[in-house]
Design an enzyme around this catalytic site. Structure first.
Site, mmCIF file in Angstrom:
data_model
loop_
_atom_site.group_PDB
_atom_site.id
_atom_site.type_symbol
_atom_site.label_atom_id
_atom_site.label_comp_id
_atom_site.label_asym_id
_atom_site.label_seq_id
_atom_site.Cartn_x
_atom_site.Cartn_y
_atom_site.Cartn_z
ATOM 1 N N ARG A 53 13.100 7.909 -2.866
ATOM 2 C CA ARG A 53 12.442 7.383 -1.662
ATOM 3 C C ARG A 53 11.246 6.522 -2.052
ATOM 4 O O ARG A 53 10.615 6.754 -3.078
ATOM 5 C CB ARG A 53 11.929 8.519 -0.771
ATOM 6 C CG ARG A 53 13.011 9.347 -0.139
ATOM 7 C CD ARG A 53 13.706 8.564 0.984
ATOM 8 N NE ARG A 53 14.612 9.408 1.722
ATOM 9 C CZ ARG A 53 15.871 9.672 1.371
ATOM 10 N NH1 ARG A 53 16.362 9.148 0.257
ATOM 11 N NH2 ARG A 53 16.641 10.449 2.120
ATOM 12 N N ARG A 90 -26.557 -3.460 4.300
ATOM 13 C CA ARG A 90 -27.742 -2.772 4.852
ATOM 14 C C ARG A 90 -28.858 -2.692 3.803
ATOM 15 O O ARG A 90 -30.025 -3.003 4.085
ATOM 16 C CB ARG A 90 -27.346 -1.380 5.312
ATOM 17 C CG ARG A 90 -28.490 -0.469 5.708
ATOM 18 C CD ARG A 90 -27.935 0.909 6.053
ATOM 19 N NE ARG A 90 -28.973 1.862 6.347
ATOM 20 C CZ ARG A 90 -29.602 2.607 5.437
ATOM 21 N NH1 ARG A 90 -29.297 2.472 4.160
ATOM 22 N NH2 ARG A 90 -30.516 3.478 5.813
ATOM 23 N N GLN A 124 -5.775 2.089 2.030
ATOM 24 C CA GLN A 124 -6.684 2.209 0.881
ATOM 25 C C GLN A 124 -7.914 1.310 0.993
ATOM 26 O O GLN A 124 -8.908 1.520 0.314
ATOM 27 C CB GLN A 124 -5.957 1.831 -0.423
ATOM 28 C CG GLN A 124 -4.875 2.791 -0.803
ATOM 29 C CD GLN A 124 -3.824 2.139 -1.689
ATOM 30 O OE1 GLN A 124 -3.837 2.312 -2.887
ATOM 31 N NE2 GLN A 124 -2.917 1.371 -1.095
ATOM 32 N N ARG A 150 12.962 15.527 -4.130
ATOM 33 C CA ARG A 150 13.179 14.072 -4.190
ATOM 34 C C ARG A 150 12.345 13.410 -5.285
ATOM 35 O O ARG A 150 11.353 13.978 -5.755
ATOM 36 C CB ARG A 150 12.773 13.448 -2.846
ATOM 37 C CG ARG A 150 13.805 13.690 -1.777
ATOM 38 C CD ARG A 150 13.352 13.115 -0.462
ATOM 39 N NE ARG A 150 14.370 13.351 0.561
ATOM 40 C CZ ARG A 150 14.184 13.179 1.853
ATOM 41 N NH1 ARG A 150 13.020 12.784 2.306
ATOM 42 N NH2 ARG A 150 15.163 13.402 2.704
ATOM 43 N N ILE A 156 -11.581 -2.776 -4.195
ATOM 44 C CA ILE A 156 -10.911 -1.498 -4.458
ATOM 45 C C ILE A 156 -10.131 -1.553 -5.770
ATOM 46 O O ILE A 156 -9.703 -0.537 -6.286
ATOM 47 C CB ILE A 156 -9.990 -1.082 -3.297
ATOM 48 C CG1 ILE A 156 -8.810 -2.046 -3.151
ATOM 49 C CG2 ILE A 156 -10.745 -0.933 -2.005
ATOM 50 C CD1 ILE A 156 -7.621 -1.379 -2.517
ATOM 51 N N ASP A 157 -9.932 -2.753 -6.317
ATOM 52 C CA ASP A 157 -9.126 -2.895 -7.539
ATOM 53 C C ASP A 157 -9.886 -2.507 -8.810
ATOM 54 O O ASP A 157 -9.265 -2.244 -9.842
ATOM 55 C CB ASP A 157 -8.624 -4.335 -7.686
ATOM 56 C CG ASP A 157 -7.561 -4.673 -6.661
ATOM 57 O OD1 ASP A 157 -6.959 -3.734 -6.113
ATOM 58 O OD2 ASP A 157 -7.342 -5.865 -6.405
ATOM 59 N N GLY A 211 -15.191 -9.635 -5.059
ATOM 60 C CA GLY A 211 -14.477 -9.438 -6.322
ATOM 61 C C GLY A 211 -14.556 -10.637 -7.255
ATOM 62 O O GLY A 211 -15.411 -11.522 -7.091
ATOM 63 N N GLY A 264 -11.174 -9.568 -0.352
ATOM 64 C CA GLY A 264 -10.717 -8.348 0.322
ATOM 65 C C GLY A 264 -11.877 -7.433 0.654
ATOM 66 O O GLY A 264 -12.805 -7.288 -0.138
HETATM 67 O O1 F6P Z 1 -8.620 -6.043 -2.410
HETATM 68 C C1 F6P Z 1 -7.713 -6.254 -3.457
HETATM 69 C C2 F6P Z 1 -6.340 -6.123 -2.970
HETATM 70 O O2 F6P Z 1 -6.341 -4.918 -2.324
HETATM 71 C C3 F6P Z 1 -5.161 -6.163 -3.913
HETATM 72 O O3 F6P Z 1 -4.902 -4.994 -4.621
HETATM 73 C C4 F6P Z 1 -4.037 -6.582 -3.002
HETATM 74 O O4 F6P Z 1 -2.954 -7.087 -3.633
HETATM 75 C C5 F6P Z 1 -4.712 -7.587 -2.151
HETATM 76 O O5 F6P Z 1 -6.052 -7.145 -2.039
HETATM 77 C C6 F6P Z 1 -4.079 -7.898 -0.849
HETATM 78 O O6 F6P Z 1 -4.996 -8.310 0.090
HETATM 79 P P1 F6P Z 1 -4.874 -9.487 1.145
HETATM 80 O O7 F6P Z 1 -3.737 -9.180 2.019
HETATM 81 O O8 F6P Z 1 -6.187 -9.440 1.851
HETATM 82 O O9 F6P Z 1 -4.689 -10.758 0.389
#
Ligand code: F6P
Length: 330
Positions: free
Chosen positions: A254, A31, A262, A173, A137-138, A112, A21
């Site tokens: 909701r 860079r 993100q 809500r 990002i995880d 990752g 990801g």
């Molecule tokens: O980058 C990690 C992550 O954002 C996870 O939290 C999420 O479930 C996953 O990637 C989904 O990404 P993709 O659609 O690229 O498999």
């Protein structure tokens, strides 16, 4: 080519790949790697589209100009992919053959835990050593307390939750806001505490709907007219949870998923600083002859660690944050 563009005799040939990801700050890392390597008279090869590019020989020589104007860009100029083929023996063999044809000395892998696991296999098959730069990002990579991109992602999610809070308060809500994290709750915990959310639901502690409802009732009896639950996507299916709650509590429930927003956007100062420091260290490690290691930040210091490819799991610090958030949301 040298940093100034003229021909040079390369001391080493180093590849750079971004895989898995995307994470904001990957470009700042590319860079910084490229320019640190060029300063040491190294030929730099960019591998396109993650490990797919290794298998399909999708390479490009990177110069100082190739990485101009990217420090502030989200995503990755090298592109990325989730590549199933690299998990197969055949895919690994192709990748190894292509790396050896390029006479690569090292491969810098930016990504990752999955990216690091594959890197170990690639190194074993090809003899080309890998240095890992954690970007996700995880924030769930073993060997570092923070990854490139995490800070940007939490700030993006925080801004979104603050906005959702306006509607939650005005309409009185109960919002279930889904953030990313299919296997880990680092993002949900950080953003849940910072947004003052009433509930934080994470995969490591799968939510119990009965106790969630109990707590909801307690809060309501204390005068709360709106609430927010931050839900890490891997904890429970968001829509299922909303439907269960709608049947059992007297509230307008909701659902809102923040989703891929993100993963993108301008990297924050923190994500860029980490990218610069990690990359400088990675290049240093190459010139010290280090093999199959990763860079990371531990106790606020840039360090090197074994490239395990394992996931980091939440620890005492995160449990403390969870409890604190719960205590303060009353
Ligand atoms: O980058 C990690 C992550 O954002 C996870 O939290 C999420 O479930 C996953 O990637 C989904 O990404 P993709 O659609 O690229 O498999």
């Amino acid at each position: 080519m040298s940093i100034l563009g003229e021909e040079m005799v390369a001391k080493l040939v180093v590849g750079i790949v971004t895989a898995g990801g995307d994470a904001p700050g990957m470009n700042a890392a590319i860079r910084a790697c490229v320019r640190n390597l060029l300063a040491k008279e190294t030929k730099v090869i960019g591998v396109k589209r993650g490990y797919k590019g290794l298998i399909e020989k999708d390479f490009e020589t990177l110069t100082s100009r190739s990485v101009s104007g990217i420090i502030n860009l989200g995503g990755t100029i090298l592109k990325t992919a989730r590549c199933e083929e690299i998990r197969t023996e055949e895919g690994l063999e192709k990748a190894a053959r292509n790396l050896n044809e390029l006479s690569l000395d090292y491969l810098i892998v930016i990504g990752g835990d999955g990216t690091f696991r594959a890197a170990k296999e690639i190194s074993r098959k090809s003899g080309v050593h890998c240095i890992g730069i954690p970007a996700s990002i995880d924030n769930d990579i073993d060997g570092t307390e923070e990854t490139i991109g995490f800070d940007t992602a939490v700030n993006t999610a925080l801004e979104a939750i603050d906005k959702i809070r306006d509607t939650a308060i005005s309409h009185e809500r109960f919002f279930i806001v889904e953030v990313m994290g299919r296997g880990s709750g680092f993002l949900a915990i950080a953003v849940g505490l910072a947004s003052g959310s009433e509930f934080i639901l994470i995969p490591e502690k799968p939510p119990n709907v009965d106790s969630l409802i109990e707590r909801y009732k307690v809060m309501k009896s204390l005068g709360k007219t709106s609430m927010i639950a931050v839900l890490a996507e891997g904890a429970i299916d968001g829509l299922t949870l909303v439907n269960m709650l709608k049947k059992r509590i007297d509230a307008e429930v909701r659902f809102s998923s923040i989703g891929y927003i993100q993963r993108g956007g301008i990297p924050t100062l923190r994500s860029r600083i980490l990218a610069n420091l990690f990359s400088a260290k990675a290049v240093e490690m190459i010139f010290e002859g280090k093999k199959d290691l990763m860079v990371g930040i531990v106790d606020n210091k840039i360090r090197t660690n074994e490239l395990t490819g394992k996931k980091r799991t939440i620890g005492e610090g995160e449990i403390y944050m969870l409890n604190l958030a719960e205590k303060l949301a009353i």
